[in-house]
Design a protein around this motif. Sequence first.
Motif, short mmCIF file in Angstrom:
data_model
loop_
_atom_site.label_atom_id
_atom_site.label_comp_id
_atom_site.label_asym_id
_atom_site.label_seq_id
_atom_site.Cartn_x
_atom_site.Cartn_y
_atom_site.Cartn_z
N ALA A 172 0.83 -1.21 0.00
CA ALA A 172 0.00 0.00 0.00
C ALA A 172 0.86 1.26 0.00
CB ALA A 172 -0.93 -0.01 1.21
N ALA A 173 1.98 1.24 0.72
CA ALA A 173 2.88 2.40 0.74
C ALA A 173 3.48 2.64 -0.64
CB ALA A 173 3.98 2.18 1.78
N VAL A 174 3.87 1.56 -1.33
CA VAL A 174 4.43 1.71 -2.69
C VAL A 174 3.38 2.28 -3.63
CG1 VAL A 174 5.35 0.45 -4.66
CG2 VAL A 174 6.16 -0.09 -2.36
N LEU A 175 2.15 1.76 -3.56
CA LEU A 175 1.08 2.26 -4.43
C LEU A 175 0.76 3.72 -4.12
CD1 LEU A 175 -1.33 -0.82 -4.41
CD2 LEU A 175 0.06 -0.02 -6.32
N ALA A 176 0.77 4.07 -2.85
CA ALA A 176 0.50 5.47 -2.48
C ALA A 176 1.57 6.41 -3.05
CB ALA A 176 0.43 5.60 -0.96
N ALA A 228 -10.26 5.47 -8.02
CA ALA A 228 -10.48 5.11 -6.62
C ALA A 228 -11.96 4.88 -6.34
CB ALA A 228 -9.93 6.21 -5.71
N ALA A 229 -12.83 5.67 -7.00
CA ALA A 229 -14.27 5.47 -6.83
C ALA A 229 -14.70 4.11 -7.36
CB ALA A 229 -15.03 6.59 -7.52
N GLY A 230 -14.16 3.73 -8.51
CA GLY A 230 -14.49 2.41 -9.05
C GLY A 230 -14.01 1.29 -8.15
N ALA A 231 -12.81 1.44 -7.58
CA ALA A 231 -12.28 0.43 -6.68
C ALA A 231 -13.07 0.39 -5.38
CB ALA A 231 -10.81 0.70 -6.39
N ALA A 232 -13.64 1.53 -4.97
CA ALA A 232 -14.42 1.55 -3.74
C ALA A 232 -15.65 0.66 -3.84
CB ALA A 232 -14.83 2.99 -3.41
N ALA A 256 -8.71 -3.38 1.59
CA ALA A 256 -9.49 -2.30 0.99
C ALA A 256 -8.58 -1.17 0.52
CB ALA A 256 -10.52 -1.79 2.00
N LEU A 257 -7.57 -0.84 1.32
CA LEU A 257 -6.66 0.24 0.94
C LEU A 257 -5.90 -0.10 -0.34
CD1 LEU A 257 -5.39 2.97 1.64
CD2 LEU A 257 -3.73 1.75 3.07
N ILE A 258 -5.44 -1.35 -0.45
CA ILE A 258 -4.73 -1.77 -1.66
C ILE A 258 -5.65 -1.70 -2.87
CG2 ILE A 258 -3.73 -3.78 -2.81
CD1 ILE A 258 -2.40 -4.51 -0.20
N LYS A 259 -6.92 -2.09 -2.72
CA LYS A 259 -7.86 -2.03 -3.82
C LYS A 259 -8.05 -0.60 -4.32
CE LYS A 259 -10.70 -6.08 -2.62
NZ LYS A 259 -10.65 -6.74 -3.94
N VAL A 260 -8.23 0.32 -3.39
CA VAL A 260 -8.46 1.71 -3.78
C VAL A 260 -7.23 2.30 -4.47
CG1 VAL A 260 -8.91 4.02 -2.88
CG2 VAL A 260 -10.23 2.08 -2.02
N GLY A 305 -7.25 -8.80 -10.16
CA GLY A 305 -5.99 -9.18 -9.54
C GLY A 305 -6.07 -9.33 -8.04
N THR A 306 -6.78 -8.41 -7.38
CA THR A 306 -6.83 -8.45 -5.92
C THR A 306 -7.74 -9.55 -5.40
OG1 THR A 306 -8.59 -6.77 -5.94
CG2 THR A 306 -6.32 -5.99 -5.70
N ARG A 307 -8.54 -10.14 -6.27
CA ARG A 307 -9.38 -11.26 -5.82
C ARG A 307 -8.50 -12.43 -5.37
NH1 ARG A 307 -14.74 -12.79 -6.53
NH2 ARG A 307 -15.10 -14.48 -5.05
N LEU A 308 -7.36 -12.61 -6.03
CA LEU A 308 -6.43 -13.65 -5.60
C LEU A 308 -5.90 -13.35 -4.20
CD1 LEU A 308 -4.40 -14.09 -8.92
CD2 LEU A 308 -6.28 -15.51 -8.07
N LEU A 309 -5.60 -12.06 -3.95
CA LEU A 309 -5.16 -11.67 -2.61
C LEU A 309 -6.26 -11.89 -1.58
CD1 LEU A 309 -3.14 -10.28 -0.69
CD2 LEU A 309 -4.08 -8.08 -1.44
#
Length: 327
Positions: A172-176, A228-232, A256-260, A305-309
């Motif tokens: 999440a830090a890398v994505l941010a 981010a809205a779509g990921a929410a 949730a944070l990684i998804k957004v 992708g995040t469904r695997l996570l």
Amino acid sequence: MTEPPALTHPEPVADTTDWRLIVESRVRRARTDLAALPGVPGIDRERAAAAAALDVVDATLDHTDRWWRRPGSWWSGWRVERCWRALHDAEVALAAAEPNLAARLPGLCERVAYVLPEPDRRRQALLALQPETPPTEADRVVLVDALRASFDISDEVHAATRALRNKMVFAAAVLAVLNLSFGVLGSVRPQFLPMCAPADPDTHQSLCATGGTSPAPVEVWLVLLMGAAGAAVATVVLLLRRRPSLSPYVLVGYQALIKVLLGALLAVIGLLALGAGVAEGITSLRTQPALLLWAIALGYSQQLGTRLLDNYADRVLDRARPLRGEL
């Protein structure tokens, strides 16, 4: 018979979490069982081991870190895992010293059978014991080995859950950082990250996210917000399907944070791809709402992708749940 000492913890109520409440409840239960042990010879070693382990739990719960050490303690999870390991050691010692072991055998077998697989010989040996038969010293050794093995697996899963949580925090830090870098770069050099797509193939006119025909400084931020809205939306789905968990580590917030964050990043990358003509002939982007709708859809696409996570986190949390009979 002396009354078991009451637990007094100076930490504020706001610091109380689910795992701490469970540990405190089981410590009180263990101290009650310890005080109820008869003063018969041969169990002094187990009694001392249980008391020492419970003292470790109390000391760990009472410990208060300085504010600058709290992030390190949170990252390492030493308090959670030391409490659980010491509590398990105390419960193993109490089970070994239990005078009415035959009566408690069904419950102890249920704990072990919940964790150890069927081919495990320790589980097989424990389940072969008969509650109506007075246990021998060899039976107690079988019980201790099987119970200790099940608790060891539970403790190792706690460590694995913490490691997964830390990986999520790092991701999440890398994505941010990437999202922030794209936003700043788009503000300083709008032409470098044009959030535009071909609107009319005949005139080669482009349509940008803000509705204009040339990149604007706020476009990257706008696309990040739409992604981010779509990921929410996918995050809401995650929260609805998430089952309550009593694991010491809660992962749903980091998921949730990684998804957004990933959804916002994919929206920017996806619009760059549309602007490069990757989907030419497949899509028609003639209006600004259509472009923003694509940004939202690209943000939701992170779910692939995040469904695997999510599935992996579900498996880890299922294994990290307290054993049956521990609550």
